[in-house]
Design a protein around this motif. Structure first.
Motif, PDB file in Angstrom:
ATOM      1  N   ALA A   1       0.854  -1.195   0.000  1.00 50.79           N
ATOM      2  CA  ALA A   1       0.000   0.000   0.000  1.00 50.79           C
ATOM      3  C   ALA A   1       0.885   1.238   0.000  1.00 50.79           C
ATOM      4  O   ALA A   1       1.484   1.587   1.008  1.00 50.79           O
ATOM      5  CB  ALA A   1      -0.915  -0.002   1.207  1.00 50.79           C
ATOM      6  N   ALA A   2       0.977   1.872  -1.162  1.00 54.96           N
ATOM      7  CA  ALA A   2       1.888   3.005  -1.292  1.00 54.96           C
ATOM      8  C   ALA A   2       1.346   4.232  -0.575  1.00 54.96           C
ATOM      9  O   ALA A   2       2.078   4.996   0.005  1.00 54.96           O
ATOM     10  CB  ALA A   2       2.108   3.316  -2.764  1.00 54.96           C
ATOM     11  N   SER A   3       0.040   4.395  -0.587  1.00 56.12           N
ATOM     12  CA  SER A   3      -0.520   5.634  -0.065  1.00 56.12           C
ATOM     13  C   SER A   3      -1.974   5.435   0.339  1.00 56.12           C
ATOM     14  O   SER A   3      -2.739   4.779  -0.372  1.00 56.12           O
ATOM     15  CB  SER A   3      -0.449   6.706  -1.157  1.00 56.12           C
ATOM     16  N   VAL A   4      -2.347   6.014   1.461  1.00 57.63           N
ATOM     17  CA  VAL A   4      -3.741   5.917   1.918  1.00 57.63           C
ATOM     18  C   VAL A   4      -4.684   6.579   0.903  1.00 57.63           C
ATOM     19  O   VAL A   4      -5.842   6.200   0.778  1.00 57.63           O
ATOM     20  CB  VAL A   4      -3.889   6.551   3.325  1.00 57.63           C
ATOM     21  N   PHE A   5      -4.141   7.528   0.127  1.00 53.72           N
ATOM     22  CA  PHE A   5      -4.975   8.229  -0.855  1.00 53.72           C
ATOM     23  C   PHE A   5      -5.290   7.354  -2.067  1.00 53.72           C
ATOM     24  O   PHE A   5      -6.153   7.681  -2.865  1.00 53.72           O
ATOM     25  CB  PHE A   5      -4.297   9.527  -1.292  1.00 53.72           C
ATOM     26  N   GLU A   6      -4.560   6.248  -2.200  1.00 55.39           N
ATOM     27  CA  GLU A   6      -4.834   5.321  -3.304  1.00 55.39           C
ATOM     28  C   GLU A   6      -5.730   4.164  -2.842  1.00 55.39           C
ATOM     29  O   GLU A   6      -6.053   3.280  -3.620  1.00 55.39           O
ATOM     30  CB  GLU A   6      -3.517   4.774  -3.876  1.00 55.39           C
ATOM     31  N   GLU A   7      -6.104   4.193  -1.586  1.00 56.84           N
ATOM     32  CA  GLU A   7      -6.945   3.147  -1.008  1.00 56.84           C
ATOM     33  C   GLU A   7      -8.349   3.258  -1.584  1.00 56.84           C
ATOM     34  O   GLU A   7      -8.941   4.335  -1.578  1.00 56.84           O
ATOM     35  CB  GLU A   7      -6.972   3.358   0.515  1.00 56.84           C
ATOM     36  N   PHE A   8      -8.872   2.157  -2.137  1.00 51.35           N
ATOM     37  CA  PHE A   8     -10.188   2.246  -2.774  1.00 51.35           C
ATOM     38  C   PHE A   8     -11.297   1.632  -1.924  1.00 51.35           C
ATOM     39  O   PHE A   8     -12.451   1.602  -2.306  1.00 51.35           O
ATOM     40  CB  PHE A   8     -10.157   1.593  -4.160  1.00 51.35           C
ATOM     41  N   ARG A   9     -10.936   1.138  -0.711  1.00 49.63           N
ATOM     42  CA  ARG A   9     -11.965   0.500   0.119  1.00 49.63           C
ATOM     43  C   ARG A   9     -12.673   1.500   1.047  1.00 49.63           C
ATOM     44  O   ARG A   9     -12.216   2.632   1.212  1.00 49.63           O
ATOM     45  CB  ARG A   9     -11.326  -0.604   0.952  1.00 49.63           C
ATOM     46  N   LYS A  10     -13.750   1.030   1.658  1.00 49.93           N
ATOM     47  CA  LYS A  10     -14.482   1.848   2.632  1.00 49.93           C
ATOM     48  C   LYS A  10     -14.098   1.427   4.039  1.00 49.93           C
ATOM     49  O   LYS A  10     -13.681   0.274   4.244  1.00 49.93           O
ATOM     50  CB  LYS A  10     -15.982   1.660   2.447  1.00 49.93           C
ATOM     51  N   ASP A  11     -14.251   2.299   5.003  1.00 49.85           N
ATOM     52  CA  ASP A  11     -13.989   1.918   6.393  1.00 49.85           C
ATOM     53  C   ASP A  11     -15.242   1.246   6.979  1.00 49.85           C
ATOM     54  O   ASP A  11     -16.254   1.095   6.293  1.00 49.85           O
ATOM     55  CB  ASP A  11     -13.533   3.130   7.231  1.00 49.85           C
TER      56      ASP A  11
ATOM     57  N   LYS B   1     -17.414   2.329   8.802  1.00 43.85           N
ATOM     58  CA  LYS B   1     -18.620   3.182   8.861  1.00 43.85           C
ATOM     59  C   LYS B   1     -19.181   3.423   7.456  1.00 43.85           C
ATOM     60  O   LYS B   1     -20.100   4.214   7.269  1.00 43.85           O
ATOM     61  CB  LYS B   1     -18.269   4.517   9.500  1.00 43.85           C
ATOM     62  N   GLY B   2     -18.550   2.797   6.456  1.00 42.94           N
ATOM     63  CA  GLY B   2     -19.062   2.932   5.088  1.00 42.94           C
ATOM     64  C   GLY B   2     -18.505   4.144   4.346  1.00 42.94           C
ATOM     65  O   GLY B   2     -18.991   4.487   3.264  1.00 42.94           O
ATOM     66  N   ASN B   3     -17.504   4.811   4.922  1.00 38.27           N
ATOM     67  CA  ASN B   3     -16.906   5.969   4.239  1.00 38.27           C
ATOM     68  C   ASN B   3     -15.648   5.540   3.485  1.00 38.27           C
ATOM     69  O   ASN B   3     -14.898   4.696   3.970  1.00 38.27           O
ATOM     70  CB  ASN B   3     -16.501   7.043   5.260  1.00 38.27           C
ATOM     71  N   PHE B   4     -15.420   6.158   2.334  1.00 37.62           N
ATOM     72  CA  PHE B   4     -14.201   5.844   1.597  1.00 37.62           C
ATOM     73  C   PHE B   4     -12.979   6.292   2.395  1.00 37.62           C
ATOM     74  O   PHE B   4     -12.897   7.446   2.833  1.00 37.62           O
ATOM     75  CB  PHE B   4     -14.202   6.524   0.228  1.00 37.62           C
ATOM     76  N   ILE B   5     -12.051   5.350   2.560  1.00 38.30           N
ATOM     77  CA  ILE B   5     -10.860   5.625   3.375  1.00 38.30           C
ATOM     78  C   ILE B   5     -10.063   6.797   2.795  1.00 38.30           C
ATOM     79  O   ILE B   5      -9.604   7.678   3.534  1.00 38.30           O
ATOM     80  CB  ILE B   5      -9.989   4.339   3.474  1.00 38.30           C
ATOM     81  N   ALA B   6      -9.935   6.847   1.473  1.00 33.14           N
ATOM     82  CA  ALA B   6      -9.159   7.920   0.842  1.00 33.14           C
ATOM     83  C   ALA B   6      -9.802   9.288   1.107  1.00 33.14           C
ATOM     84  O   ALA B   6      -9.109  10.277   1.361  1.00 33.14           O
ATOM     85  CB  ALA B   6      -9.043   7.672  -0.659  1.00 33.14           C
ATOM     86  N   MET B   7     -11.131   9.346   1.071  1.00 34.20           N
ATOM     87  CA  MET B   7     -11.800  10.627   1.293  1.00 34.20           C
ATOM     88  C   MET B   7     -11.676  11.061   2.753  1.00 34.20           C
ATOM     89  O   MET B   7     -11.558  12.257   3.057  1.00 34.20           O
ATOM     90  CB  MET B   7     -13.276  10.542   0.883  1.00 34.20           C
ATOM     91  N   GLN B   8     -11.690  10.090   3.657  1.00 35.08           N
ATOM     92  CA  GLN B   8     -11.512  10.442   5.071  1.00 35.08           C
ATOM     93  C   GLN B   8     -10.092  10.968   5.314  1.00 35.08           C
ATOM     94  O   GLN B   8      -9.874  11.822   6.176  1.00 35.08           O
ATOM     95  CB  GLN B   8     -11.816   9.237   5.973  1.00 35.08           C
ATOM     96  N   ALA B   9      -9.138  10.465   4.538  1.00 34.27           N
ATOM     97  CA  ALA B   9      -7.760  10.959   4.653  1.00 34.27           C
ATOM     98  C   ALA B   9      -7.693  12.423   4.199  1.00 34.27           C
ATOM     99  O   ALA B   9      -6.978  13.240   4.785  1.00 34.27           O
ATOM    100  CB  ALA B   9      -6.814  10.097   3.816  1.00 34.27           C
ATOM    101  N   ILE B  10      -8.462  12.766   3.175  1.00 34.04           N
ATOM    102  CA  ILE B  10      -8.488  14.161   2.708  1.00 34.04           C
ATOM    103  C   ILE B  10      -9.111  15.063   3.780  1.00 34.04           C
ATOM    104  O   ILE B  10      -8.631  16.157   4.069  1.00 34.04           O
ATOM    105  CB  ILE B  10      -9.256  14.275   1.370  1.00 34.04           C
TER     106      ILE B  10
ATOM    107  N   GLY C   1     -12.835  10.232  -9.137  1.00 36.76           N
ATOM    108  CA  GLY C   1     -12.649   9.904  -7.728  1.00 36.76           C
ATOM    109  C   GLY C   1     -13.919   9.333  -7.111  1.00 36.76           C
ATOM    110  O   GLY C   1     -14.979   9.321  -7.727  1.00 36.76           O
ATOM    111  N   ARG C   2     -13.774   8.874  -5.879  1.00 36.50           N
ATOM    112  CA  ARG C   2     -14.901   8.178  -5.275  1.00 36.50           C
ATOM    113  C   ARG C   2     -15.458   8.976  -4.122  1.00 36.50           C
ATOM    114  O   ARG C   2     -14.863   9.046  -3.080  1.00 36.50           O
ATOM    115  CB  ARG C   2     -14.429   6.857  -4.670  1.00 36.50           C
ATOM    116  N   THR C   3     -16.585   9.548  -4.305  1.00 37.08           N
ATOM    117  CA  THR C   3     -17.276  10.146  -3.172  1.00 37.08           C
ATOM    118  C   THR C   3     -18.696  10.510  -3.578  1.00 37.08           C
ATOM    119  O   THR C   3     -19.034  10.501  -4.756  1.00 37.08           O
ATOM    120  CB  THR C   3     -16.545  11.399  -2.668  1.00 37.08           C
ATOM    121  N   THR C   4     -19.479  10.821  -2.600  1.00 36.72           N
ATOM    122  CA  THR C   4     -20.816  11.326  -2.902  1.00 36.72           C
ATOM    123  C   THR C   4     -20.779  12.835  -2.713  1.00 36.72           C
ATOM    124  O   THR C   4     -19.888  13.363  -2.060  1.00 36.72           O
ATOM    125  CB  THR C   4     -21.848  10.756  -1.928  1.00 36.72           C
ATOM    126  N   LYS C   5     -21.766  13.484  -3.240  1.00 36.42           N
ATOM    127  CA  LYS C   5     -21.869  14.936  -3.125  1.00 36.42           C
ATOM    128  C   LYS C   5     -21.903  15.349  -1.653  1.00 36.42           C
ATOM    129  O   LYS C   5     -21.226  16.267  -1.229  1.00 36.42           O
ATOM    130  CB  LYS C   5     -23.148  15.380  -3.834  1.00 36.42           C
TER     131      LYS C   5
END
Ligand SMILES: C[S@@+](CC[C@H](N)C(=O)[O-])C[C@H]1O[C@@H](n2cnc3c(N)ncnc32)[C@H](O)[C@@H]1O
Length: 372
Positions: A273-283, A285-294, A314-318
């Motif tokens: 895993a090079a970077s948490v921002f490249e992580e495509f899974r959800k935590d 709680k159902g949130n994308f790990i990469a978006m939570q890192a942002i 990218g992966r997120t909801t509005k």
């Protein structure tokens, strides 16, 4: 320099020319919009937190801002040191470049793994004649006793020259079946388009969370990698470590163990895993790990303004994005960029735009932090 058009007809600074390799997610085309969206703000110190090709850092430095360029990748650090730390006239490097161009090529580590001949059935990213030159030039760079900036300039020149004769689609995880026309050209080094820096810029090769600790900036620009939104094809996501493994090997010249058809470095395996921002899974709680890192990054950044690039791949909801952008500051400007029409419009939060259109739209979000 290319002139920018101001949305409101105001006189704007022209956007400086920049230089770089082919790079997934490069913001070359976004540069005019970046300077448009920050127009009128009082900014002197700028953090380019995911500097990649360094196009954005170069533009800020050329316009006289005090720049900190940061990225976890070796190639970004090398390019940034060449462009942002150089205080000499570019001609000063001509003798080094001439010396390297005059070397006799030979078959070393790079030729063994990446050089192909015309009749070969296997796919290679470069023609053998060019990897032979690469082998000779790369070994010689280590013997020349160059200082940090000189070495970065020589390596930058080498990477730009190899990038100009590659036989790829712009990354090094798979190679073309047929040689690209440019791969037949002879690789030749040139002095990069350097400029004399008047400011004391800084170059860091850190995880962004370490870089923002204890430092303050007027503006922090964040352009993290965004995972693909295609659930069926997780491997389609950009993984910088594997895409550009070859530039890491050119910089380190460490002749590592390689694997697979593309002859990638062991440390560029997908499992790493090079970077948490490249992580495509959800935590959980159902949130994308990469978006939570942002979200966490914006919170932990001590900057008056944070400018975030977001691409609709990218992966997120509005709702999630809106919450992230307003969590630790105030969203003051939001722009949607249509490359093809070459326009930037104000964003409409009312539209279902995230991941809904299948277009690769780019967004810029300007957040004001520490509002008094
Ligand atoms: C979308 S690219 C940036 C492109 C850049 N703005 C340009 O114009 O070329 C994302 C970059 O983030 C870097 N990166 C990934 N994870 C990182 C991390 N945790 N800290 C710092 N940089 C990271 C990658 O190496 C890659 O260069």
């Amino acid at each position: 320099m290319t002139a920018t058009t101001d949305l409101f007809g105001h006189k704007k600074l022209p956007i400086p020319d920049t230089e770089g390799i082919k790079y997934a997610g490069s913001k070359l085309k976004i540069l005019p919009y970046i300077f448009d969206i920050i127009a009128g703000l009082e900014i002197e110190t700028v953090l380019d937190g995911f500097s990649g090709s360094t196009r954005v850092s170069q533009a800020f430095a050329k316009l006289g801002y005090n720049v900190v360029a940061n990225d976890i990748a070796e190639w970004s650090e090398t390019l940034a040191k060449a462009y942002l730390l150089n205080e000499e006239k570019p001609q000063k490097y001509q003798a080094i470049i001439d010396h390297l161009n005059n070397l006799q090529g030979y078959e070393g580590w790079f030729s063994q793994h990446y050089g192909g001949i015309e009749s070969s059935n296997e796919k290679h990213p470069f023609q053998l004649k060019n990897t032979m030159k690469l082998d000779a030039i790369r070994d010689e760079i280590d013997r020349m006793g160059l200082n940090e900036v000189e070495k970065s300039v020589a390596l930058t020149s080498l990477i730009l020259a190899m990038d100009a004769v590659d036989s790829t689609l712009g990354h090094y995880v798979a190679y073309l079946a047929d040689w690209s026309p440019r791969s037949y050209n002879d690789m030749k080094l040139k002095v990069p388009n350097l400029f004399v820096n008047k400011r004391k810029n800084k170059v860091l090769k850190n995880d962004i969370f370490d870089t923002v600790k204890g430092q303050a900036f007027d503006l922090a620009y964040f352009d993290p990698p965004y995972g693909s939104n295609n659930d069926k094809m997780p491997p389609s996501r950009v993984r910088y470590n594997s895409y550009y493994h070859i530039w890491k090997s050119v910089i380190l010249n460490d002749k590592p163990k390689v694997f697979g058809k593309a002859q990638r470095r062991e440390d560029s395996r997908d499992g790493v895993a090079a970077s948490v921002f490249e992580e495509f899974r959800k935590d959980d709680k159902g949130n994308f790990i990469a978006m939570q890192a942002i979200r966490r990054l914006i919170k932990e950044t001590n900057a008056h303004y944070v400018l975030l690039s977001y691409s609709s791949g990218g992966r997120t909801t509005k709702e999630e994005l809106h919450s992230i952008l307003n969590d630790s500051g105030t969203l003051i400007r939001a722009k949607e960029i249509d490359y093809k029409k070459n326009v930037m419009g104000n964003m409409r939060w009312t539209n279902e735009w995230i991941n809904s259109d299948n277009k690769n739209t780019e967004y810029l979000f300007l957040i004001e932090k520490n509002r008094k």
